[in-house]
Scaffold this active site. Sequence first.
Site, short mmCIF file in Angstrom:
data_model
loop_
_atom_site.label_atom_id
_atom_site.label_comp_id
_atom_site.label_asym_id
_atom_site.label_seq_id
_atom_site.Cartn_x
_atom_site.Cartn_y
_atom_site.Cartn_z
N TRP A 41 5.59 -29.89 -41.33
CA TRP A 41 4.93 -31.04 -41.97
C TRP A 41 5.06 -32.36 -41.22
O TRP A 41 4.54 -33.38 -41.66
CB TRP A 41 5.42 -31.24 -43.40
CG TRP A 41 6.88 -30.96 -43.64
CD1 TRP A 41 7.41 -29.89 -44.29
CD2 TRP A 41 8.01 -31.76 -43.26
NE1 TRP A 41 8.78 -29.96 -44.33
CE2 TRP A 41 9.17 -31.10 -43.71
CE3 TRP A 41 8.15 -32.97 -42.57
CZ2 TRP A 41 10.46 -31.59 -43.51
CZ3 TRP A 41 9.42 -33.47 -42.37
CH2 TRP A 41 10.56 -32.78 -42.83
N ASN A 42 5.73 -32.37 -40.09
CA ASN A 42 5.97 -33.68 -39.49
C ASN A 42 4.82 -34.19 -38.61
O ASN A 42 4.56 -35.37 -38.56
CB ASN A 42 7.28 -33.66 -38.70
CG ASN A 42 7.32 -32.57 -37.66
OD1 ASN A 42 6.50 -31.65 -37.67
ND2 ASN A 42 8.27 -32.67 -36.75
N LYS B 37 -2.27 -22.00 -40.68
CA LYS B 37 -1.76 -22.37 -42.00
C LYS B 37 -0.88 -23.60 -41.87
O LYS B 37 0.19 -23.54 -41.30
CB LYS B 37 -0.94 -21.24 -42.62
CG LYS B 37 -0.61 -21.55 -44.09
CD LYS B 37 0.55 -20.76 -44.64
CE LYS B 37 1.88 -21.36 -44.33
NZ LYS B 37 2.14 -22.68 -44.91
N PRO C 26 15.74 -20.94 -39.72
CA PRO C 26 15.72 -19.83 -40.69
C PRO C 26 14.32 -19.23 -40.88
O PRO C 26 14.16 -18.01 -40.93
CB PRO C 26 16.22 -20.47 -41.99
CG PRO C 26 17.00 -21.67 -41.56
CD PRO C 26 16.36 -22.15 -40.30
N GLU D 141 8.56 -22.57 -32.03
CA GLU D 141 9.03 -23.94 -31.79
C GLU D 141 9.89 -24.32 -32.98
O GLU D 141 9.37 -24.62 -34.06
CB GLU D 141 7.84 -24.91 -31.66
CG GLU D 141 6.94 -24.66 -30.48
CD GLU D 141 7.61 -24.94 -29.14
OE1 GLU D 141 8.75 -25.42 -29.11
OE2 GLU D 141 6.97 -24.64 -28.11
N GLY E 259 13.98 -25.69 -34.65
CA GLY E 259 14.72 -26.94 -34.82
C GLY E 259 15.68 -27.24 -33.69
O GLY E 259 15.77 -26.52 -32.71
N CYS F 202 11.66 -32.63 -34.34
CA CYS F 202 12.54 -31.51 -33.98
C CYS F 202 13.38 -31.81 -32.75
O CYS F 202 14.51 -31.37 -32.64
CB CYS F 202 11.69 -30.28 -33.74
SG CYS F 202 10.35 -30.62 -32.59
N GLU G 278 20.99 -29.56 -38.40
CA GLU G 278 19.79 -30.37 -38.23
C GLU G 278 19.49 -31.04 -39.57
O GLU G 278 19.27 -30.34 -40.58
CB GLU G 278 18.60 -29.51 -37.81
CG GLU G 278 17.36 -30.35 -37.63
CD GLU G 278 16.12 -29.55 -37.24
OE1 GLU G 278 15.85 -28.53 -37.89
OE2 GLU G 278 15.44 -29.95 -36.30
N GLU H 154 5.01 -24.68 -25.37
CA GLU H 154 3.70 -25.26 -25.68
C GLU H 154 3.37 -26.27 -24.59
O GLU H 154 4.24 -26.71 -23.83
CB GLU H 154 3.73 -25.91 -27.07
CG GLU H 154 4.00 -24.88 -28.14
CD GLU H 154 3.61 -25.29 -29.55
OE1 GLU H 154 4.14 -26.30 -30.04
OE2 GLU H 154 2.77 -24.59 -30.16
P1 NDP Z 1 9.78 -24.58 -42.43
O1 NDP Z 1 10.49 -23.72 -41.48
O2 NDP Z 1 10.26 -24.68 -43.82
O3 NDP Z 1 8.24 -24.15 -42.52
C1 NDP Z 1 7.43 -24.07 -41.38
C2 NDP Z 1 6.12 -23.39 -41.76
O4 NDP Z 1 6.34 -22.00 -42.00
C3 NDP Z 1 5.48 -23.93 -43.04
O5 NDP Z 1 4.08 -23.90 -42.92
C4 NDP Z 1 5.95 -22.93 -44.06
O6 NDP Z 1 5.12 -22.92 -45.20
C5 NDP Z 1 5.85 -21.64 -43.28
N1 NDP Z 1 6.67 -20.54 -43.77
C6 NDP Z 1 7.82 -20.59 -44.46
N2 NDP Z 1 8.31 -19.33 -44.67
C7 NDP Z 1 7.44 -18.47 -44.09
C8 NDP Z 1 7.36 -17.04 -43.96
N3 NDP Z 1 8.30 -16.25 -44.47
N4 NDP Z 1 6.31 -16.50 -43.31
C9 NDP Z 1 5.36 -17.28 -42.75
N5 NDP Z 1 5.36 -18.64 -42.87
C10 NDP Z 1 6.38 -19.23 -43.51
O7 NDP Z 1 9.75 -25.99 -41.69
P2 NDP Z 1 9.36 -27.41 -42.26
O8 NDP Z 1 7.93 -27.47 -42.61
O9 NDP Z 1 10.39 -27.77 -43.26
O10 NDP Z 1 9.54 -28.29 -40.94
C11 NDP Z 1 10.76 -28.74 -40.51
C12 NDP Z 1 11.35 -27.88 -39.43
O11 NDP Z 1 10.44 -27.66 -38.38
C13 NDP Z 1 12.56 -28.49 -38.79
O12 NDP Z 1 13.62 -27.57 -38.71
C14 NDP Z 1 12.11 -28.85 -37.39
O13 NDP Z 1 13.11 -28.90 -36.45
C15 NDP Z 1 11.08 -27.85 -37.12
N6 NDP Z 1 10.14 -28.36 -36.16
C16 NDP Z 1 10.17 -27.86 -34.88
C17 NDP Z 1 9.34 -28.37 -33.92
C18 NDP Z 1 9.32 -27.81 -32.55
O14 NDP Z 1 8.33 -27.93 -31.88
N7 NDP Z 1 10.37 -27.20 -32.06
C19 NDP Z 1 8.41 -29.45 -34.22
C20 NDP Z 1 8.43 -29.87 -35.60
C21 NDP Z 1 9.28 -29.33 -36.51
P3 NDP Z 1 5.41 -23.96 -46.41
O15 NDP Z 1 5.92 -25.22 -45.86
O16 NDP Z 1 4.08 -24.10 -47.01
O17 NDP Z 1 6.43 -23.26 -47.24
#
Ligand code: NDP
Length: 485
Positions: free
Chosen positions: A153-154, A177, A232, A251, A253, A285, A382, A459
């Site tokens: 979501w960021n 998605k 996770p 990609e 955390g 992240c 994190e 990426e």
């Molecule tokens: P989440 O890991 O909670 O969710 C990421 C996405 O995966 C969301 O769209 C979520 O849906 C979806 N999702 C969750 N569970 C499943 C599943 N079992 N199967 C398929 N899709 C699933 O991350 P956040 O949205 O909370 O974002 C924050 C995290 O993202 C931080 O840890 C951050 O470090 C990381 N991040 C990493 C980046 C990188 O490039 N390395 C860049 C930006 C963020 P929904 O939210 O609708 O539940």
Amino acid sequence: MSYDTQPAASHFVAGGYVEDTAGAEIEVIHPATGAVIARLHEATDRIVELAMVSALEAQEVWAAMTGAERGRVLRRAADLIRERNRALSELETMDTGKPLQETLVADAASGADALEYFGGLAGTLTGEHIQLGGNWAYTRREPLGLCVGIGAWNYPTQIACWKAAPALACGNAMIFKPSESTPLCALKVAEILVEAGAPAGLFNVVQGRAEVGSALVTDPRVAKVSLTGSVPTGRRVYAAAAAGIKSVTMELGGKSPLIVFEDADVEDAVGGAILGNFYSSGQICSNGTRVFVQKGLRDRFLRRLAERLEGVVMGDPMDEAVNFGPLVSAAQRDKVMGYIRTGLGEGARLVCGGEAVPGGGYFVQPTVFADVTDGMVIARDEIFGPVMAVLDFEHEDEVVRRANATEFGLSAGVFTRDLARAHRVIGNLHAGTCFINSYNDAPVEMPFGGMKMSGVGRENARAAIDHYSQLKSVFVRMGAVEAPY
Ligand code: NDP
């Protein structure tokens, strides 16, 4: 122009908006006020199936076009995004709560950069010719097929484009998605791609929570999964993709180290630490949230940091004078406040901030802890919010060892005037995306991604092409086939 926060329908599939009100409701909330700004529905099985079928059909048409033709569509989409940057940025600010001051330069603009860059590369993707005496072989660089993108979501627009641009350049289709917290802007990217000439169904957006993501990841028609999310979630999605032997980009955390040596320019180092901890209210992240400062500079660094943080302007993120917005949700604010309480309980010294701001929005003050030690929870987890941990160090070897003592490996930064030391230290740090006398730059020309638990694949840059295409090797015999019998 400006966009309504309520889209015409929840999903963008097969070239247009589609709705199915049988899907569970998603309330979209403006994080600065808590107001509901749109109501969407999760994708039902029917919507997911429509997306799959239309994407597979579009992919065949798209892959049959030349690279230059595909590139033209992506570059046209980049131009349209740039023309509509303000409207897209306003929508992104309503969706994420990030200040308009940021979204105007860092979100749609970064998405346009990716579409332009990979649009330019699309016509250059080739295999190679391998001479083998009289015989020869060649390789063909082929698309993977249908790719699934799942976003955090960021940076909703940026993530959608960072995944779509290389995927489409290589001749794939994508179903994306977005995070359920920020579902609005990916829909605009889908609209713009169609307007730029992409076949209907090539880039579909379906809304939903983990269940919808899981349905996409496990579908046998999907060849590749690219996730931006937490470790996770990455572990779960990677495991689900592995069951189908799908290609992945993860990609995830980080808890990245930012190392400041005594000889550093203190203003630059403080600036880097601010950018690497408080931009987007800390929801990045790659942030350098473990700031190791060499002992002799520690007090001056903390003093200047506290002074410069007085320049924070918190408030309505739609006001361009505001430079610090809320966190994305009440849940994220509560999680961050929980970590701040933990830090206080662990004996870290609060230098500034530490409070949530009362009212309807999800604001948390930029918070700096000093005297943090390696074992503290705030130095290990994190947090994904505006919380900086400052740790002391004395020697180079010591700081490298401590910086590497984490499961994460996304980013790392070094501030020093001694360039030999800068390169030596960076060479010894286990991180995928590093910075010298800077922090958090993400030009599309530079590969971005993590080592260790922070991810798989890269990426951006040419490196992304390898993760969205596959090689076919073709051996060509020019003479007779000599068989033993
Ligand atoms: P989440 O890991 O909670 O969710 C990421 C996405 O995966 C969301 O769209 C979520 O849906 C979806 N999702 C969750 N569970 C499943 C599943 N079992 N199967 C398929 N899709 C699933 O991350 P956040 O949205 O909370 O974002 C924050 C995290 O993202 C931080 O840890 C951050 O470090 C990381 N991040 C990493 C980046 C990188 O490039 N390395 C860049 C930006 C963020 P929904 O939210 O609708 O539940």
